[in-house]
Structure formats: C-alpha cells, structure tokens
Design a protein around this motif. Structure first.
Motif, PDB file in Angstrom:
ATOM      1  N   ARG A  71      12.447  10.492  -1.115  1.00  0.00           N
ATOM      2  CA  ARG A  71      12.639  11.416  -1.649  1.00  0.00           C
ATOM      3  C   ARG A  71      12.332  11.287  -3.276  1.00  0.00           C
ATOM      4  O   ARG A  71      12.532  10.599  -3.845  1.00  0.00           O
ATOM      5  N   ASP A  72      11.184  12.180  -3.588  1.00  0.00           N
ATOM      6  CA  ASP A  72      11.442  12.470  -5.053  1.00  0.00           C
ATOM      7  C   ASP A  72      11.254  14.404  -5.275  1.00  0.00           C
ATOM      8  O   ASP A  72      10.339  14.915  -4.714  1.00  0.00           O
ATOM      9  N   GLU A  73      11.937  14.842  -6.008  1.00  0.00           N
ATOM     10  CA  GLU A  73      11.312  16.045  -5.998  1.00  0.00           C
ATOM     11  C   GLU A  73      11.214  16.696  -7.601  1.00  0.00           C
ATOM     12  O   GLU A  73      10.631  18.121  -8.039  1.00  0.00           O
ATOM     13  N   ARG A  74       9.825  15.632  -8.268  1.00  0.00           N
ATOM     14  CA  ARG A  74       9.648  16.179  -9.786  1.00  0.00           C
ATOM     15  C   ARG A  74       8.746  16.825  -9.499  1.00  0.00           C
ATOM     16  O   ARG A  74       8.118  17.472 -10.502  1.00  0.00           O
ATOM     17  N   CYS A  75       7.725  16.327  -8.555  1.00  0.00           N
ATOM     18  CA  CYS A  75       5.860  16.817  -8.665  1.00  0.00           C
ATOM     19  C   CYS A  75       5.711  17.773  -6.638  1.00  0.00           C
ATOM     20  O   CYS A  75       6.419  16.849  -5.819  1.00  0.00           O
ATOM     21  N   ARG A  76       4.473  18.178  -6.501  1.00  0.00           N
ATOM     22  CA  ARG A  76       4.556  18.673  -5.383  1.00  0.00           C
ATOM     23  C   ARG A  76       3.149  18.180  -4.775  1.00  0.00           C
ATOM     24  O   ARG A  76       1.986  17.953  -6.019  1.00  0.00           O
ATOM     25  N   ASP A  77       2.439  18.215  -4.368  1.00  0.00           N
ATOM     26  CA  ASP A  77       0.883  18.272  -3.541  1.00  0.00           C
ATOM     27  C   ASP A  77       0.459  17.570  -4.214  1.00  0.00           C
ATOM     28  O   ASP A  77      -0.201  16.951  -4.876  1.00  0.00           O
ATOM     29  N   LEU A  78       0.629  15.947  -4.489  1.00  0.00           N
ATOM     30  CA  LEU A  78       0.747  14.353  -5.135  1.00  0.00           C
ATOM     31  C   LEU A  78      -0.940  14.087  -3.606  1.00  0.00           C
ATOM     32  O   LEU A  78      -0.433  14.015  -2.990  1.00  0.00           O
ATOM     33  N   GLN A  79      -1.750  14.911  -4.843  1.00  0.00           N
ATOM     34  CA  GLN A  79      -3.434  14.083  -3.506  1.00  0.00           C
ATOM     35  C   GLN A  79      -3.638  13.136  -4.323  1.00  0.00           C
ATOM     36  O   GLN A  79      -4.747  12.220  -3.211  1.00  0.00           O
ATOM     37  N   LYS A  80      -4.403  13.093  -5.321  1.00  0.00           N
ATOM     38  CA  LYS A  80      -5.796  12.624  -5.695  1.00  0.00           C
ATOM     39  C   LYS A  80      -4.841  10.838  -6.425  1.00  0.00           C
ATOM     40  O   LYS A  80      -3.679  11.447  -6.919  1.00  0.00           O
ATOM     41  N   VAL A  81      -5.801  10.234  -6.268  1.00  0.00           N
ATOM     42  CA  VAL A  81      -4.788   8.641  -6.927  1.00  0.00           C
ATOM     43  C   VAL A  81      -5.292   7.973  -8.297  1.00  0.00           C
ATOM     44  O   VAL A  81      -7.125   7.674  -8.335  1.00  0.00           O
ATOM     45  N   ALA A 135       0.705  -1.392  -0.063  1.00  0.00           N
ATOM     46  CA  ALA A 135       0.153  -0.035  -0.196  1.00  0.00           C
ATOM     47  C   ALA A 135       0.755   1.114   0.328  1.00  0.00           C
ATOM     48  O   ALA A 135       2.092   1.391   1.006  1.00  0.00           O
ATOM     49  N   PHE A 136       0.518   2.076  -0.801  1.00  0.00           N
ATOM     50  CA  PHE A 136       1.391   3.370  -0.689  1.00  0.00           C
ATOM     51  C   PHE A 136       0.386   4.312  -0.154  1.00  0.00           C
ATOM     52  O   PHE A 136      -0.983   5.018  -0.771  1.00  0.00           O
ATOM     53  N   PHE A 137       0.816   6.091   0.007  1.00  0.00           N
ATOM     54  CA  PHE A 137       0.618   7.284   0.010  1.00  0.00           C
ATOM     55  C   PHE A 137       1.582   8.064  -0.332  1.00  0.00           C
ATOM     56  O   PHE A 137       3.169   7.530   0.133  1.00  0.00           O
ATOM     57  N   ALA A 138       1.169   9.504  -0.615  1.00  0.00           N
ATOM     58  CA  ALA A 138       1.981  10.693  -0.548  1.00  0.00           C
ATOM     59  C   ALA A 138       2.286  10.954   0.445  1.00  0.00           C
ATOM     60  O   ALA A 138       0.749  11.429   0.559  1.00  0.00           O
ATOM     61  N   LEU A 139       3.639  11.948   0.520  1.00  0.00           N
ATOM     62  CA  LEU A 139       3.298  13.247   1.483  1.00  0.00           C
ATOM     63  C   LEU A 139       3.857  13.973   0.869  1.00  0.00           C
ATOM     64  O   LEU A 139       4.554  14.519   0.258  1.00  0.00           O
ATOM     65  N   GLY A 140       3.103  15.719   1.184  1.00  0.00           N
ATOM     66  CA  GLY A 140       4.202  16.357   0.469  1.00  0.00           C
ATOM     67  C   GLY A 140       3.489  18.169   1.825  1.00  0.00           C
ATOM     68  O   GLY A 140       2.852  17.395   2.548  1.00  0.00           O
ATOM     69  N   TRP A 141       3.614  18.825   1.765  1.00  0.00           N
ATOM     70  CA  TRP A 141       3.352  20.162   2.048  1.00  0.00           C
ATOM     71  C   TRP A 141       3.050  21.781   1.878  1.00  0.00           C
ATOM     72  O   TRP A 141       3.351  21.742   0.789  1.00  0.00           O
ATOM     73  N   SER A 142       2.266  22.140   2.468  1.00  0.00           N
ATOM     74  CA  SER A 142       1.236  23.499   1.504  1.00  0.00           C
ATOM     75  C   SER A 142       1.647  24.306   2.866  1.00  0.00           C
ATOM     76  O   SER A 142       1.752  24.341   4.026  1.00  0.00           O
ATOM     77  N   SER A 158       2.276  25.013  -2.747  1.00  0.00           N
ATOM     78  CA  SER A 158       2.844  23.583  -2.113  1.00  0.00           C
ATOM     79  C   SER A 158       4.616  23.873  -1.922  1.00  0.00           C
ATOM     80  O   SER A 158       4.579  24.798  -2.889  1.00  0.00           O
ATOM     81  N   LEU A 159       4.765  23.046  -1.360  1.00  0.00           N
ATOM     82  CA  LEU A 159       6.548  22.974  -0.692  1.00  0.00           C
ATOM     83  C   LEU A 159       6.690  22.339  -2.295  1.00  0.00           C
ATOM     84  O   LEU A 159       6.046  21.983  -2.072  1.00  0.00           O
ATOM     85  N   PRO A 160       8.389  22.589  -2.815  1.00  0.00           N
ATOM     86  CA  PRO A 160       8.638  22.125  -3.462  1.00  0.00           C
ATOM     87  C   PRO A 160       9.090  20.390  -3.028  1.00  0.00           C
ATOM     88  O   PRO A 160       9.397  19.977  -1.761  1.00  0.00           O
ATOM     89  N   GLY A 161       8.493  19.399  -3.877  1.00  0.00           N
ATOM     90  CA  GLY A 161       9.337  17.915  -3.552  1.00  0.00           C
ATOM     91  C   GLY A 161       7.805  16.827  -3.197  1.00  0.00           C
ATOM     92  O   GLY A 161       7.293  17.402  -2.446  1.00  0.00           O
ATOM     93  N   SER A 162       8.093  15.633  -2.669  1.00  0.00           N
ATOM     94  CA  SER A 162       7.371  15.071  -2.215  1.00  0.00           C
ATOM     95  C   SER A 162       7.753  13.415  -1.563  1.00  0.00           C
ATOM     96  O   SER A 162       8.725  13.575  -1.791  1.00  0.00           O
ATOM     97  N   VAL A 163       7.578  13.088  -0.865  1.00  0.00           N
ATOM     98  CA  VAL A 163       8.196  11.382  -0.289  1.00  0.00           C
ATOM     99  C   VAL A 163       6.611  10.710  -0.741  1.00  0.00           C
ATOM    100  O   VAL A 163       6.227  10.298  -0.266  1.00  0.00           O
ATOM    101  N   LEU A 164       7.046   9.262  -1.762  1.00  0.00           N
ATOM    102  CA  LEU A 164       6.433   8.200  -1.676  1.00  0.00           C
ATOM    103  C   LEU A 164       6.845   7.423  -0.131  1.00  0.00           C
ATOM    104  O   LEU A 164       7.717   7.291   0.078  1.00  0.00           O
ATOM    105  N   VAL A 165       5.144   7.020   0.277  1.00  0.00           N
ATOM    106  CA  VAL A 165       6.020   6.418   1.694  1.00  0.00           C
ATOM    107  C   VAL A 165       5.184   4.662   0.742  1.00  0.00           C
ATOM    108  O   VAL A 165       3.611   4.971  -0.208  1.00  0.00           O
ATOM    109  N   ARG A 166       5.980   3.228   1.461  1.00  0.00           N
ATOM    110  CA  ARG A 166       5.286   2.455   1.282  1.00  0.00           C
ATOM    111  C   ARG A 166       4.930   1.072   2.365  1.00  0.00           C
ATOM    112  O   ARG A 166       6.488   1.629   3.024  1.00  0.00           O
ATOM    113  N   VAL A 167       4.223   0.499   2.075  1.00  0.00           N
ATOM    114  CA  VAL A 167       3.750  -0.358   3.629  1.00  0.00           C
ATOM    115  C   VAL A 167       3.698  -1.422   2.779  1.00  0.00           C
ATOM    116  O   VAL A 167       2.721  -2.097   2.149  1.00  0.00           O
ATOM    117  N   ASP A 168       4.553  -2.792   3.041  1.00  0.00           N
ATOM    118  CA  ASP A 168       4.938  -4.203   3.682  1.00  0.00           C
ATOM    119  C   ASP A 168       3.700  -4.862   3.955  1.00  0.00           C
ATOM    120  O   ASP A 168       3.904  -4.864   5.486  1.00  0.00           O
TER     121      ASP A 168
END
Length: 403
Positions: free
Chosen positions: A222-232, A188-195, A202-212
């Motif tokens: 950490r990924d610097e290409r996109c920000r404010d990743l909300q919808k999936v 399972a995954f979710f993304a983390l960012g900052w507004s 929104s601040l630059p960058g995002s963090v992809l979190v994965r749960v086994d």
C-alpha cells in the motif's frame, strides 16, 4: 465534441464485447509481408447503436495510407484486443460472455483458433488491457471486479491457477480501477485504486501488485502518496506509474482532498519490488497555473507525452461530469521526464480528451477524429509537425505490434 478532436472521448469509457467471424486475406492497400514488423489496427464503425469492428494488418507505420476494410477481419459487437510483440499470436476477448479466443496470422490471413471461458471463475466481462503475456505458454488476466489474477496457457488455451488479492481491496460503492500492466524480466506489476461510481473523483492511496512470473507468487504494498495510477512507462529497467484523468477531474473541480490531488507519479527502480520511497514526480509545476496534465505515454527517448486540460476552456464548475470534463480544451504536450522542464505543446487545435496512444521507439501516434467519428486518422506527433499515417472510416480502439 468540436469539429475535429485530438482524440476519442468514446475510447475513455468503452465497454467492449463479443467476437466471431472468419479472417480474410489483406492485399494491396494493406500489404502483409511474411517477415519483418507487423501491426494490427482495431477500429470500428458505429451506426444506429450497432458496432462493426475491423482488425487490419499493417506492415509499416511510416508513410500515409488509407485502410481498406474489405480486406480486414470483421467482427460484430464490442471485442477487446490482447496482443504482444513476439508471442506469435494475439487474442480477442468477448464482452457479452467472458470468453477469450486465440488468433494467428497464417499466409496473411487472420485465423481464429481455440476459445477459453473465464465464466466459472466469476468473471463477468472482459476488461481492457487486462492481459499480460509472459511467453507463448503463459499469460495473466486481471479481473478488477474480483481482485483476481488468472494464470492461463495461451498455447493450450487452458486455465492453470488463480491468484486472489485481499477482499478489502474491493470497496463497496466504489469502482476498483486497475492500471495497465508493466513487466520486466521475471516480474509483472499493476497498480490498484478506487474511483467514484460516477468517475468524477478518486480515493486517496494506491496498491502496487507484483507477480513473480516464475513462481506466480502474488504480493502487494500500500502507498498513500498518489492515487488513480493508470498509465505506465518504462525507461531501461525503471518502471513508472502515472495518475489518471479521473484524479485530474476530482482535483480540478473539488481541489486537493478526498477525491483528487495534483497529478502524481511513482517509480520502481531496477532491482526493487516496491515504489521508491524517496521519489514522487509531478508535471504540474512545469505546466503552470490554469492547466491540469495527465501523462499518457512515455517514449523510449524519455519523452513524457501528456494530455493537458486548459481550465479556461475545459469545464471545471462544481458538479462537472466526466463527460463534460473530457469534452473540450485538451491538447497534447511533451516534456523530458528526466528534467520535467520546458513543456512543448504539439501542433493541433484543442479538443476532446484522448487516452489513446501507440509508442514505437520515439514515435508517438494519436488519433484525430471527425466530430461524428465518421473518419479518423492515426497521426505521428514525434516531429515538429503532425504527420498523418493511417486514415480509416470510424474510430480507433487499439493498435498492437504483433511481429
């Protein structure tokens, strides 16, 4: 808000809360068969600052009908709905206290079961779309304020363990924003960012979190290409994460830079555990000048459904607030995700921004609401014309398929 809006400005910033009460058996207008598909609609009516919530069982999203609240589960306050197809139950989270209650459907009646509190774990409020059900006996709850994932057993209503993200992911002075959950077999995954605290950038960058989901191992990249990743969205075993409306506001008002960028989405390919290094998508080139798009949903046929701001109508002057940004000039568009070409605007007048959608196969439901939210309709935009499906007093908050 205009006369009749395409969505719910209120849904974008709701803080939902307490729950309680007993179920009543729906019948006639809200038939509840013992087999087949079954949906739960969460709607509410607000009067003089007091909100009454209604949870209504619906056996089909085809045809046109009016919901009868006399046969709905009625709860006060601002509850959250947590549900997933196939687990055999759903849950409601309270806002005044960090408590979650299990509900089941028995003979057409919504029956409350055990409750579970997260208060001792430091949770202050129940978040929207915060629960991911793995099975009947395993679920995750993500707490944005602490960067915490709680592993709990919905069958026994017991906490099993907690998983914590690094403390530096919680940035003082900014809001930690967590995306919707997205899962596939074993993970399972979710993304983390900052507004900003005023939700205007929104601040630059995002963090992809994965749960086994077998071992509960928590990892992040950490990924610097996109920000404010909300919808999936999901296409087969490819998972997509799309930038949100707060980033759109920052970009439209302040330009590309510290608080916004052109819309952006990333992909996790089958078998991969991180975002694809060679893929970045955007709907902006297809939409053209004067429009800012936000992908809200991805249907099973590969259609990306977007809320698009016409910046000749939607406010973009310096100092524009998020309420002003959401207020007008938004329309629904669709476009094939595979080509990102030839966007088509759905029927209807421009109105307020809405992030509310429900996807069932290739069917996409949105809300149309009166300016005062006295009545609303769930509308199917999948065909060439808008088709009303469900009409009810008040406004929609959520819908879930529970069987």
């Amino acid at each position: 808000m205009g006369s009749v809006g395409w969505g719910l400005l209120a849904c974008a910033a709701l803080v939902l809360g307490a729950c309680g009460g007993d179920g009543v058996k729906p019948e006639e207008e809200n038939p509840v068969p013992q087999e087949g598909e079954l949906y739960l609609v969460h709607s509410a009516v607000e009067t003089n600052g007091s909100r009454t919530n209604y949870f209504t069982l619906v056996d089909s999203l085809e045809g046109t009908r009016t919901l009868d609240y006399a046969k709905s589960l009625e709860l006060p306050g601002r509850p959250r709905l947590y549900a997933a197809k196939g687990v055999g139950f759903f849950a409601i989270g309270a806002g005044e206290a960090p408590t979650i209650t299990r509900y089941e459907v028995r003979d057409g009646t919504l029956v409350a079961g055990q409750s579970l509190s997260f208060q001792n774990l430091g949770v202050k409020r129940m978040g929207a779309q915060a629960v991911h059900f793995v099975s009947e006996t395993k679920a995750y709850y993500k707490d944005d304020a602490q960067g915490l994932v709680i592993v709990w057993n919905p069958a026994e209503m017991a906490i099993e363990k907690t998983l914590r993200l690094p403390a530096e992911f919680i940035r003082q002075g900014y809001v930690t924003a967590l995306s919707q959950w997205m899962g596939r077999d074993g993970e399972a995954f979710f993304a983390l960012g900052w507004s900003t605290s005023t939700y205007d950038g929104s601040l630059p960058g995002s963090v992809l979190v994965r749960v086994d989901t077998a071992t509960d191992e928590l990892t992040w990249t950490r990924d610097e290409r996109c920000r404010d990743l909300q919808k999936v969205g999901r296409q087969g075993d490819s998972l997509y994460f799309f930038s949100g409306v707060v980033n759109g506001l920052g970009y439209a008002v302040k330009g590309a830079g510290e608080f916004g960028q052109q819309d952006c989405f990333l992909r996790i390919s089958p078998g991969q555990k991180t975002f694809d290094a060679d893929f970045v998508g955007s709907v902006a080139p297809a939409l053209g000048a004067g429009k800012v798009g936000v992908v809200i949903a991805l249907s099973e046929d590969g259609t990306a459904w977007m809320q698009v701001a016409d910046t000749s109508v939607t406010p973009t002057a310096p100092g524009t607030t998020y309420a002003e940004w959401y207020s007008k000039g938004w329309g629904w568009y669709r476009m094939p995700l595979a080509t990102l070409k030839e966007p088509v605007r759905a029927p209807g007048e421009l109105g307020a921004y809405s992030g509310f959608t429900f996807v069932a196969g290739s069917q996409l439901l949105i809300t149309q609401s009166a300016a005062d939210y006295s009545t609303s309709s769930l509308v199917d935009l999948s065909g060439g014309t808008a088709q009303p499906r469900l009409t009810f007093p008040g406004f929609a908050l959520d819908i879930a398929r529970i069987r």
